[in-house]
Design a protein around this motif. Structure first.
Motif, PDB file in Angstrom:
ATOM      1  N   LYS A  51      -5.907  -0.575  -7.006  1.00  0.00           N
ATOM      2  CA  LYS A  51      -6.254   0.163  -8.044  1.00  0.00           C
ATOM      3  C   LYS A  51      -5.180   0.315  -9.186  1.00  0.00           C
ATOM      4  O   LYS A  51      -5.250   0.975 -10.034  1.00  0.00           O
ATOM      5  CB  LYS A  51      -6.681   1.654  -7.375  1.00  0.00           C
ATOM      6  CG  LYS A  51      -7.949   1.490  -6.542  1.00  0.00           C
ATOM      7  CD  LYS A  51      -8.979   1.047  -6.979  1.00  0.00           C
ATOM      8  CE  LYS A  51     -10.059   1.025  -6.176  1.00  0.00           C
ATOM      9  NZ  LYS A  51     -11.441   0.584  -6.485  1.00  0.00           N
ATOM     10  N   LEU A  52      -4.043  -0.397  -9.038  1.00  0.00           N
ATOM     11  CA  LEU A  52      -2.888  -0.180 -10.046  1.00  0.00           C
ATOM     12  C   LEU A  52      -3.456  -0.636 -11.265  1.00  0.00           C
ATOM     13  O   LEU A  52      -4.206  -1.677 -11.434  1.00  0.00           O
ATOM     14  CB  LEU A  52      -1.806  -0.948  -9.339  1.00  0.00           C
ATOM     15  CG  LEU A  52      -0.969  -0.431  -8.213  1.00  0.00           C
ATOM     16  CD1 LEU A  52      -0.039  -1.335  -7.706  1.00  0.00           C
ATOM     17  CD2 LEU A  52      -0.488   0.992  -8.541  1.00  0.00           C
ATOM     18  N   THR A  53      -2.757  -0.170 -12.226  1.00  0.00           N
ATOM     19  CA  THR A  53      -3.026  -0.736 -13.675  1.00  0.00           C
ATOM     20  C   THR A  53      -2.026  -1.867 -13.906  1.00  0.00           C
ATOM     21  O   THR A  53      -1.155  -2.141 -12.866  1.00  0.00           O
ATOM     22  CB  THR A  53      -2.833   0.162 -14.866  1.00  0.00           C
ATOM     23  OG1 THR A  53      -1.269   0.597 -14.695  1.00  0.00           O
ATOM     24  CG2 THR A  53      -3.665   1.489 -14.626  1.00  0.00           C
ATOM     25  N   HIS A 107       0.886   4.164  -2.977  1.00  0.00           N
ATOM     26  CA  HIS A 107       0.572   5.509  -2.702  1.00  0.00           C
ATOM     27  C   HIS A 107       1.959   6.343  -2.855  1.00  0.00           C
ATOM     28  O   HIS A 107       1.658   7.394  -3.554  1.00  0.00           O
ATOM     29  CB  HIS A 107       0.252   5.663  -1.218  1.00  0.00           C
ATOM     30  CG  HIS A 107       0.008   7.047  -0.607  1.00  0.00           C
ATOM     31  ND1 HIS A 107      -1.089   7.807  -1.068  1.00  0.00           N
ATOM     32  CD2 HIS A 107       0.716   7.646  -0.088  1.00  0.00           C
ATOM     33  CE1 HIS A 107      -1.199   9.088  -0.439  1.00  0.00           C
ATOM     34  NE2 HIS A 107       0.002   8.976  -0.044  1.00  0.00           N
ATOM     35  N   GLY A 163       0.438   7.332  -6.093  1.00  0.00           N
ATOM     36  CA  GLY A 163      -0.613   8.054  -5.381  1.00  0.00           C
ATOM     37  C   GLY A 163      -1.821   7.282  -5.530  1.00  0.00           C
ATOM     38  O   GLY A 163      -3.042   8.126  -5.483  1.00  0.00           O
ATOM     39  N   LYS A 164      -1.851   5.996  -5.352  1.00  0.00           N
ATOM     40  CA  LYS A 164      -3.379   5.399  -5.437  1.00  0.00           C
ATOM     41  C   LYS A 164      -3.125   4.035  -4.487  1.00  0.00           C
ATOM     42  O   LYS A 164      -2.084   3.711  -3.893  1.00  0.00           O
ATOM     43  CB  LYS A 164      -3.832   5.031  -6.654  1.00  0.00           C
ATOM     44  CG  LYS A 164      -2.726   4.378  -7.430  1.00  0.00           C
ATOM     45  CD  LYS A 164      -3.048   3.628  -8.895  1.00  0.00           C
ATOM     46  CE  LYS A 164      -3.180   5.057  -9.860  1.00  0.00           C
ATOM     47  NZ  LYS A 164      -3.746   4.376 -11.211  1.00  0.00           N
ATOM     48  N   ARG A 165      -4.393   3.423  -4.152  1.00  0.00           N
ATOM     49  CA  ARG A 165      -4.413   2.237  -3.716  1.00  0.00           C
ATOM     50  C   ARG A 165      -3.703   0.987  -4.307  1.00  0.00           C
ATOM     51  O   ARG A 165      -3.774   0.996  -5.787  1.00  0.00           O
ATOM     52  CB  ARG A 165      -5.927   1.706  -3.262  1.00  0.00           C
ATOM     53  CG  ARG A 165      -6.475   2.687  -2.050  1.00  0.00           C
ATOM     54  CD  ARG A 165      -8.129   2.454  -2.374  1.00  0.00           C
ATOM     55  NE  ARG A 165      -8.176   0.981  -1.952  1.00  0.00           N
ATOM     56  CZ  ARG A 165      -8.685   0.322  -0.863  1.00  0.00           C
ATOM     57  NH1 ARG A 165      -8.642   1.335   0.209  1.00  0.00           N
ATOM     58  NH2 ARG A 165      -8.831  -0.545  -0.500  1.00  0.00           N
ATOM     59  N   GLU A 179       1.502  -0.549 -14.053  1.00  0.00           N
ATOM     60  CA  GLU A 179       2.180  -0.068 -12.648  1.00  0.00           C
ATOM     61  C   GLU A 179       2.564  -1.200 -11.562  1.00  0.00           C
ATOM     62  O   GLU A 179       3.215  -1.255 -11.200  1.00  0.00           O
ATOM     63  CB  GLU A 179       0.933   0.868 -12.034  1.00  0.00           C
ATOM     64  CG  GLU A 179       0.806   2.244 -12.675  1.00  0.00           C
ATOM     65  CD  GLU A 179      -0.518   2.884 -12.441  1.00  0.00           C
ATOM     66  OE1 GLU A 179      -0.581   4.225 -12.566  1.00  0.00           O
ATOM     67  OE2 GLU A 179      -1.337   2.262 -11.695  1.00  0.00           O
ATOM     68  N   GLN A 224       0.646  -1.321   0.056  1.00  0.00           N
ATOM     69  CA  GLN A 224       0.045   0.147   0.004  1.00  0.00           C
ATOM     70  C   GLN A 224       0.766   1.155  -0.003  1.00  0.00           C
ATOM     71  O   GLN A 224       0.674   2.267  -0.669  1.00  0.00           O
ATOM     72  CB  GLN A 224      -0.709  -0.010   1.170  1.00  0.00           C
ATOM     73  CG  GLN A 224      -1.978  -1.087   1.262  1.00  0.00           C
ATOM     74  CD  GLN A 224      -3.065  -0.954   0.015  1.00  0.00           C
ATOM     75  OE1 GLN A 224      -2.927  -0.003  -0.745  1.00  0.00           O
ATOM     76  NE2 GLN A 224      -3.821  -1.751  -0.032  1.00  0.00           N
TER      77      GLN A 224
END
Length: 411
Positions: free
Chosen positions: A379-381, A370, A374-376, A384, A366
Motif C-alpha cells: 500500500k506504499l506510495t 508498518h 503504519g501500512k502494508r 514512500e 512488511q
C-alpha cells in the motif's frame, strides 16, 4: 750480568710491540676510514635526487633515504642478487625468502605464508599459503611471474626514477583452482562443485598506487550448496507487527520491489548472480578512496562503493554474515550463482525483501512499511517506496536519522 742481558732483549722486544701496535692502529684507522668513505660514497650513490621516488630504509642504527628505482635496479643486478640468495626479509605481507635462478637470470621471492592487505576491501587480510614471484630485469624493463597454488600469471614492468608501471595478465584459469587457495577459510570448497574460468588483467602504478582491474568470469556454475531448500524458507523478520502482516507476501512487481531493484541492483534481471560491470566500477572507486584515506592519514576509507547483487545480499543475510572481507565476498558468490540456477529471480527477490534490514531491529519489507508508515508494504506510495529503498544503503544510520528528524538522506 743478568740485567744487561735482559735489557738487551727487552728493549728490542718493546720496540717491536710498539711498532706492531703503531701499524695496527694505522691499518685499523685506514680500514675504518675506507669503510666510512665507502659507506658515504654508497649512500651518496643511492641518495635520491629531488623529485625522485624515494623511501627510507634502516641500515643498522641509521635511517637512510634511498631511491626506490635504485634499490630495484641494484637488487635485480646478478652479482648483488646472488648475495641475497637464502636470506629472509620481513615484509608487510609476511616473511620473504630470496633466491637467484641462474638459468633464468631472475631474482626469486617466496612469501610463505602471505597476507595481503588493502583498506578498500576491509581490515581483514587475504591470506594465501604461499606466493612465488620471479623478477628479471633488462635495462629498465622488468618481467616475471607470480603464482600461488595452481593460479599463475605473468607480469611486466617499466621502471623509471620516478615511477614503476606494472601490468599483470592472468590467462584463463579454472575457478575452482582459485577457490582452492582459500579452502581453509571457505568451507564450501570441500563439498561444492564449482565450474567455470576466470581471466584478469591488472595495471598498477607506483608510487601513486593507482590500480585498474579488468576481471572476466565465464561459464561459472555451482552445485551442492543446498540453496534449492530455500524455496520455502520462512523469514524470522516481522516481530512486533500484526500477525496478518507477518504472513503477508509482497508481490515482486510492487512499487517497493521496483524501488529496491532501482536502488540496489539495476541489472538484477540481466546478470547471473554477479555483476562484473559493477564490480569493476566498485574496485576502481574504492581504490581511489583508499588512496585518499592514506594521504589523509585516515585508518579506513569512508563511503566505499558496494558491488553486491541482490543474490549476493541474500547469501549475506542467510549464510555469510556482514564481515567486510574478500573471503566473505567469495563465499557469497558461490551461493549467488547457485541460487540463480535453483530458485530463479522472483524467489531471490522475495527472499531479499523478506529478510532485508531496515535499521535497528526492523527487518523485512512488511515490518519496515508498518514501522515507518503504519501500512502494508503493497500500500506504499511511490515516494514512500523510494524512501524505504534509499534506506538500504545504510539502514542503521538512516533509521537514526529518521528517528531524529523524520527524514532520511535523499542525496
Amino acid at each position: 750480568m743478568k740485567t744487561p742481558l735482559l735489557r738487551s732483549f727487552a728493549i728490542p722486544f718493546a720496540h717491536t710491540i710498539f711498532r706492531f701496535a703503531y701499524w695496527l692502529g694505522v691499518v685499523t684507522a685506514s680500514v675504518v676510514f675506507a669503510l666510512t668513505v665507502l659507506f658515504c660514497v654508497a649512500r651518496a650513490a643511492i641518495r635520491p635526487a629531488p623529485g625522485v621516488w624515494a623511501t627510507t630504509v634502516q641500515v643498522g642504527p641509521l635511517p637512510v633515504e634511498v631511491g626506490v628505482a635504485s634499490l630495484i635496479w641494484l637488487g635485480t643486478t646478478p652479482w648483488v642478487a646472488q648475495q641475497l640468495q637464502g636470506r629472509t626479509l620481513p615484509s608487510a605481507a609476511g616473511p620473504v625468502r630470496m633466491g637467484w635462478d641462474e638459468q633464468a637470470q631472475a631474482l626469486t621471492l617466496r612469501c610463505q605464508p602471505c597476507s595481503l592487505h588493502n583498506t578498500s576491501w576491509g581490515t581483514v587480510a587475504l591470506r594465501l599459503p604461499a606466493v612465488d614471484i620471479t623478477v628479471h630485469r633488462s635495462g629498465m624493463q622488468l618481467q616475471g611471474s607470480v603464482a600461488s597454488g595452481a593460479v599463475a600469471a605473468t607480469w611486466r614492468g617499466q621502471l623509471t626514477h620516478t615511477s614503476l608501471q606494472l601490468d599483470l595478465d592472468l590467462p584463463p584459469t579454472v575457478v575452482r583452482d582459485g577457490y582452492a587457495l582459500f579452502a581453509d577459510a571457505i568451507p564450501e570448497v570441500a563439498h561444492a562443485q564449482i565450474d567455470g574460468t576466470f581471466v584478469l588483467r591488472a595495471t598498477l602504478s607506483l608510487p601513486s598506487r593507482t590500480l585498474t582491474l579488468h576481471p572476466q568470469l565465464t561459464g561459472m556454475a555451482v552445485h551442492g550448496l543446498g540453496t534449492d531448500q530455500w524455496a520455502n524458507a520462512q523469514s524470522a523478520c516481522g516481530k512486533g507487527i500484526p500477525p496478518g502482516l507477518q504472513r503477508a507476501t509482497l508481490n515482486t512487481r510492487s512499487l517497493l520491489a521496483q524501488a529496491v531493484i532501482a536502488a540496489e541492483d539495476q541489472r538484477f534481471f540481466e546478470h547471473p548472480g554477479y555483476d562484473i560491470v559493477e564490480v569493476t566500477h566498485a574496485l576502481h572507486s574504492n581504490n581511489q578512496r583508499a588512496n585518499q584515506a592514506i594521504e589523509a592519514l585516515e585508518a579506513e576509507p569512508s563511503n566505499l562503493r558496494g558491488a553486491s547483487t541482490l543474490s549476493q545480499q541474500v547469501a549475506k543475510l542467510l549464510v555469510t554474515g556482514g564481515e567486510r572481507s574478500p573471503v566473505r565476498k567469495l563465499r557469497e558468490l558461490l551461493y549467488a550463482v547457485e541460487m540463480e540456477q535453483t530458485l530463479g529471480k522472483a524467489r531471490i527477490l522475495r527472499l531479499y525483501l523478506d529478510n532485508a534490514p531496515w535499521g535497528a531491529t526492523v527487518c523485512g519489507a512488511q515490518a519496515a512499511a508498518h514501522t515507518y508508515f503504519g501500512k502494508r508494504a503493497d500500500k506504499l506510495t511511490i515516494e514512500e517506496a523510494v524512501w524505504l529503498a534509499a534506506m538500504l544503503h545504510n539502514p542503521a544510520l538512516e533509521a537514526r536519522r529518521w528517528a531524529a528528524t523524520g527524514r532520511i538522506n535523499e542525496d
